[in-house]
Design a protein around this motif. Structure first.
Motif, PDB file in Angstrom:
ATOM      1  N   VAL A 189       0.848  -1.198   0.000  1.00 29.86           N
ATOM      2  CA  VAL A 189       0.000   0.000   0.000  1.00 29.86           C
ATOM      3  C   VAL A 189       0.882   1.247   0.000  1.00 29.86           C
ATOM      4  N   THR A 190       0.666   2.116  -0.971  1.00 28.74           N
ATOM      5  CA  THR A 190       1.510   3.312  -1.107  1.00 28.74           C
ATOM      6  C   THR A 190       0.865   4.569  -0.538  1.00 28.74           C
ATOM      7  N   ALA A 191      -0.414   4.495  -0.155  1.00 30.51           N
ATOM      8  CA  ALA A 191      -1.065   5.650   0.484  1.00 30.51           C
ATOM      9  C   ALA A 191      -2.147   5.141   1.421  1.00 30.51           C
ATOM     10  N   TRP A 192      -2.161   5.691   2.633  1.00 29.31           N
ATOM     11  CA  TRP A 192      -3.172   5.349   3.634  1.00 29.31           C
ATOM     12  C   TRP A 192      -4.050   6.581   3.838  1.00 29.31           C
ATOM     13  N   ALA A 222       3.204   7.487   7.467  1.00 31.00           N
ATOM     14  CA  ALA A 222       2.123   6.941   6.646  1.00 31.00           C
ATOM     15  C   ALA A 222       0.813   7.703   6.832  1.00 31.00           C
ATOM     16  N   LEU A 223       0.578   8.234   8.026  1.00 27.17           N
ATOM     17  CA  LEU A 223      -0.673   8.942   8.317  1.00 27.17           C
ATOM     18  C   LEU A 223      -0.456  10.451   8.449  1.00 27.17           C
ATOM     19  N   ASP A 224       0.623  10.957   7.862  1.00 31.37           N
ATOM     20  CA  ASP A 224       0.931  12.380   8.017  1.00 31.37           C
ATOM     21  C   ASP A 224      -0.201  13.283   7.540  1.00 31.37           C
ATOM     22  N   LEU A 225      -0.819  12.967   6.404  1.00 26.95           N
ATOM     23  CA  LEU A 225      -1.891  13.834   5.897  1.00 26.95           C
ATOM     24  C   LEU A 225      -3.115  13.787   6.800  1.00 26.95           C
ATOM     25  N   THR A 226      -3.352  12.642   7.426  1.00 22.73           N
ATOM     26  CA  THR A 226      -4.467  12.544   8.376  1.00 22.73           C
ATOM     27  C   THR A 226      -4.183  13.372   9.625  1.00 22.73           C
ATOM     28  N   LEU A 240     -14.159  16.174  11.140  1.00 20.29           N
ATOM     29  CA  LEU A 240     -15.396  16.623  10.492  1.00 20.29           C
ATOM     30  C   LEU A 240     -16.381  15.474  10.305  1.00 20.29           C
ATOM     31  N   SER A 241     -16.307  14.457  11.153  1.00 23.87           N
ATOM     32  CA  SER A 241     -17.149  13.281  11.011  1.00 23.87           C
ATOM     33  C   SER A 241     -16.992  12.726   9.600  1.00 23.87           C
ATOM     34  N   SER A 242     -18.085  12.447   8.899  1.00 21.42           N
ATOM     35  CA  SER A 242     -17.980  11.744   7.615  1.00 21.42           C
ATOM     36  C   SER A 242     -17.225  12.523   6.553  1.00 21.42           C
ATOM     37  N   ALA A 243     -17.152  13.849   6.672  1.00 20.81           N
ATOM     38  CA  ALA A 243     -16.458  14.648   5.660  1.00 20.81           C
ATOM     39  C   ALA A 243     -14.945  14.581   5.792  1.00 20.81           C
ATOM     40  N   SER A 244     -14.451  14.153   6.959  1.00 22.43           N
ATOM     41  CA  SER A 244     -13.015  14.234   7.210  1.00 22.43           C
ATOM     42  C   SER A 244     -12.188  13.358   6.277  1.00 22.43           C
ATOM     43  N   VAL A 245     -12.587  12.099   6.107  1.00 15.97           N
ATOM     44  CA  VAL A 245     -11.780  11.211   5.261  1.00 15.97           C
ATOM     45  C   VAL A 245     -11.807  11.694   3.813  1.00 15.97           C
ATOM     46  N   LEU A 246     -12.861  12.396   3.422  1.00 13.35           N
ATOM     47  CA  LEU A 246     -12.915  12.950   2.074  1.00 13.35           C
ATOM     48  C   LEU A 246     -11.957  14.131   1.932  1.00 13.35           C
ATOM     49  N   HIS A 247     -11.797  14.925   2.989  1.00 11.76           N
ATOM     50  CA  HIS A 247     -10.778  15.979   2.972  1.00 11.76           C
ATOM     51  C   HIS A 247      -9.382  15.367   2.889  1.00 11.76           C
ATOM     52  N   VAL A 248      -9.158  14.270   3.597  1.00  7.53           N
ATOM     53  CA  VAL A 248      -7.851  13.603   3.519  1.00  7.53           C
ATOM     54  C   VAL A 248      -7.633  13.032   2.124  1.00  7.53           C
ATOM     55  N   LEU A 249      -8.669  12.484   1.508  1.00  6.84           N
ATOM     56  CA  LEU A 249      -8.552  11.992   0.136  1.00  6.84           C
ATOM     57  C   LEU A 249      -8.229  13.136  -0.814  1.00  6.84           C
ATOM     58  N   ARG A 250      -8.898  14.268  -0.649  1.00  6.46           N
ATOM     59  CA  ARG A 250      -8.585  15.444  -1.479  1.00  6.46           C
ATOM     60  C   ARG A 250      -7.133  15.848  -1.314  1.00  6.46           C
ATOM     61  N   ASP A 251      -6.647  15.882  -0.064  1.00  6.09           N
ATOM     62  CA  ASP A 251      -5.258  16.264   0.177  1.00  6.09           C
ATOM     63  C   ASP A 251      -4.287  15.256  -0.431  1.00  6.09           C
ATOM     64  N   THR A 252      -4.654  13.979  -0.404  1.00  6.59           N
ATOM     65  CA  THR A 252      -3.807  12.964  -1.021  1.00  6.59           C
ATOM     66  C   THR A 252      -3.709  13.190  -2.522  1.00  6.59           C
ATOM     67  N   LEU A 253      -4.834  13.482  -3.155  1.00  9.98           N
ATOM     68  CA  LEU A 253      -4.840  13.768  -4.587  1.00  9.98           C
ATOM     69  C   LEU A 253      -3.982  14.984  -4.921  1.00  9.98           C
ATOM     70  N   ALA A 254      -4.082  16.018  -4.082  1.00  9.24           N
ATOM     71  CA  ALA A 254      -3.428  17.284  -4.395  1.00  9.24           C
ATOM     72  C   ALA A 254      -1.978  17.336  -3.954  1.00  9.24           C
ATOM     73  N   LEU A 255      -1.653  16.737  -2.809  1.00  9.04           N
ATOM     74  CA  LEU A 255      -0.352  16.943  -2.193  1.00  9.04           C
ATOM     75  C   LEU A 255       0.577  15.739  -2.267  1.00  9.04           C
ATOM     76  N   ARG A 256       0.014  14.535  -2.249  1.00 11.09           N
ATOM     77  CA  ARG A 256       0.874  13.362  -2.177  1.00 11.09           C
ATOM     78  C   ARG A 256       0.265  12.179  -2.942  1.00 11.09           C
ATOM     79  N   PRO A 257       0.027  12.356  -4.256  1.00  6.02           N
ATOM     80  CA  PRO A 257      -0.551  11.239  -5.012  1.00  6.02           C
ATOM     81  C   PRO A 257       0.450  10.098  -5.121  1.00  6.02           C
ATOM     82  N   PRO A 258      -0.005   8.866  -4.922  1.00  6.14           N
ATOM     83  CA  PRO A 258       0.890   7.724  -5.024  1.00  6.14           C
ATOM     84  C   PRO A 258       1.361   7.521  -6.474  1.00  6.14           C
ATOM     85  N   PRO A 259       2.380   6.716  -6.683  1.00  7.59           N
ATOM     86  CA  PRO A 259       2.815   6.410  -8.051  1.00  7.59           C
ATOM     87  C   PRO A 259       1.695   5.742  -8.836  1.00  7.59           C
ATOM     88  N   PRO A 260       1.586   6.041 -10.124  1.00 14.68           N
ATOM     89  CA  PRO A 260       0.528   5.422 -10.941  1.00 14.68           C
ATOM     90  C   PRO A 260       0.591   3.901 -10.893  1.00 14.68           C
TER      91      PRO A 260
END
Length: 371
Positions: free
Chosen positions: A289-292, A315-319, A329-349
């Motif tokens: 796993v390259t991104a958590w 591994a959980l730095d963005l979280t 942010l309850s249910s919205a939080s993991v979606l913010h972390v997903l957004r940050d992963t896309l923008a700041l630290r996308p895994p290798p293709p």
């Protein structure tokens, strides 16, 4: 496979430091003259630096019962929902009329007609759009929502689906309640929303359709597009005998938090077997796993996740970053972390990532992604 075309997170405008929030909670929740050292300790240990709130801080002492709080929830949820979906559509290069199904989740307010129905006209959604409002999943709903979009798009591979999460946790603060659960919640939870646009493998939306006919969607500059991950598989697990670990008691004053100190222990008991078994079914281990992408449930929960899964440092730095900057942010939080992963630290293709959230039930939801 389902492709996540865009994720957009939004926050209400009132931003405060943890110290400012702590002072107001002391005034609102603790009787005059009460020793506030426990409150101060809980707020300091939450590792939250700032949070955005739907109301100015001086208004929380004036909330007069559940009806007032819920009316405020409805109004603000529609505004934040329009902004979140509009931003996600812009990023995906799509228009509101491209949406075939919308799922809307929250656990911090109720509405009938539901929030998705109330924002449909504002956004310009088609009158035949399929709607699925969801209540009760709590913090797990961001991950569960993506999983259920994936289920839907497997049946409708030529469709576009949207997940909207709006959580205004501050409106559930119980005045004159000095219980540990209420004080812990007041230390962790913030307000915000997020939207995910997901496309089926055969989707051919009319993405050239301009959004300019909808004033709420007008934004300067071209959409910022980046290739998003695909959903490979999902797994849900409801843990036995854990109904009182997390949730709400609903009474005359609204939602009173249920938050047991055993949450980290439940994570240590079950999560590793869930994750390892899920990955093994797809020929993977945690080393692959390259991104958590993990929901920021709180410091003790995140420590339990890292410990039980044997995650490497960072591994959980963005979280952790999300928890510090905006709280839980309850249910919205993991979606913010997903957004940050896309923008700041996308895994290798081509590499796998795992999205994890847990919530009332007590339960977990795992989403295997591939970049």
């Amino acid at each position: 496979m389902t492709r996540i075309a865009a994720v957009h997170g939004v926050l209400p405008p009132n931003r405060y430091s943890q110290a400012e929030i702590t002072d107001v909670v002391a005034k609102v929740c603790l009787p005059a003259g009460t020793d506030r050292r426990l409150l101060d300790r809980l707020h300091a240990s939450a590792q939250v630096g700032h949070r955005n709130l739907v109301l100015p801080l001086d208004q929380y002492g004036k909330l007069d019962g559940f009806r007032m709080a819920n009316d405020l929830f409805i109004d603000a949820a529609v505004e934040l929902g329009v902004e979140a979906i509009g931003g996600a559509l812009d990023a995906a290069g799509l228009a509101p009329a491209d949406i075939d199904m919308i799922m809307c989740t929250s656990v911090t307010g109720i509405a009938a007609p539901s929030i998705d129905a109330r924002l449909a006209g504002r956004l310009g959604l088609r009158p035949d759009v399929k709607r699925l409002p969801v209540f009760g999943l709590g913090c797990v709903a961001g991950a569960a929502g993506i999983a259920r979009l994936h289920d839907y798009l497997r049946g409708w591979p030529d469709h576009v689906a949207v997940l909207l999460s709006v959580e205004l946790c501050s409106l559930t603060l119980q005045r004159a309640d000095g219980s540990v659960a209420n004080l812990v919640a007041s230390a962790l939870f913030g307000d915000g929303a997020a939207a995910v646009v997901a496309c089926g493998p055969e989707a051919r939306p009319a993405s050239g359709r301009p959004a300019s006919g909808h004033p709420e969607l007008q934004r300067p500059g071209p959409p910022q597009r980046s290739p998003g991950p695909t959903v490979v598989a999902t797994r849900s697990h409801l843990y036995p005998g854990s109904e009182r670990v997390m949730g709400w008691d609903v009474g005359d004053t609204g939602f009173t938090v249920v938050l047991d100190a055993s949450v980290p222990d439940v994570v240590r008991t079950y999560l590793a077997d869930d994750v390892n078994g899920f990955l093994a079914d797809h020929g993977l281990t945690t080393d692959d796993v390259t991104a958590w992408v993990c929901h920021p449930g709180g410091p003790k929960v995140l420590e339990a996740v890292a410990e039980t899964l044997g995650l490497p440092p960072g591994a959980l730095d963005l979280t952790w970053r999300s928890l510090a900057e905006i709280g839980n942010l309850s249910s919205a939080s993991v979606l913010h972390v997903l957004r940050d992963t896309l923008a700041l630290r996308p895994p290798p293709p081509g590499t796998p990532a795992l999205l994890i959230a847990m919530g009332p039930g007590f339960c977990s939801e795992l989403v295997l992604l591939r970049w």
